[in-house]
Design a protein around this motif. Structure first.
Motif: not given
Length: 95
Positions: A15-24
């Motif tokens: 989930r953390g990776v998924e949400l972080a990718l929204r910022q990239a």
């Protein structure tokens, strides 16, 4: 062109990776692979959830597979095996 990312396993790290990718802006979360029944997994951003058994069918759809499994038991086995087919990043931690 963005980097197409697959997320392997969907617990806290996934989930953390998924949400972080929204910022990239140069990366895109394409799908999540789970060992659970995919119908029972709901992602935060609505990306598709596939069975881990479907990994081989997604080889042309993702550029990098981020492994979000357990460091002590899962990753030592999963990383070398999945690296045969994908560019991988693992989430190994030392706590």
């Amino acid at each position: 062109m963005s980097i197409r990312i697959g997320i392997y396993r969907y617990g806290n790290l996934g989930r953390g990776v998924e949400l972080a990718l929204r910022q990239a802006p140069d990366a895109e979360a394409v799908c999540v692979f789970t060992r659970r029944d995919p119908k029972t997994v709901v992602t935060c951003t609505g990306i598709p959830v596939l069975s881990a058994n479907e990994l081989q069918t997604a080889k042309d759809k993702i550029d990098v597979l981020i492994l979000c499994g357990g460091s002590s038991t899962d990753l030592p086995k999963q990383t070398p095996e999945l690296a045969k087919y994908f560019n991988v990043v693992d989430s190994f931690d030392t706590h």
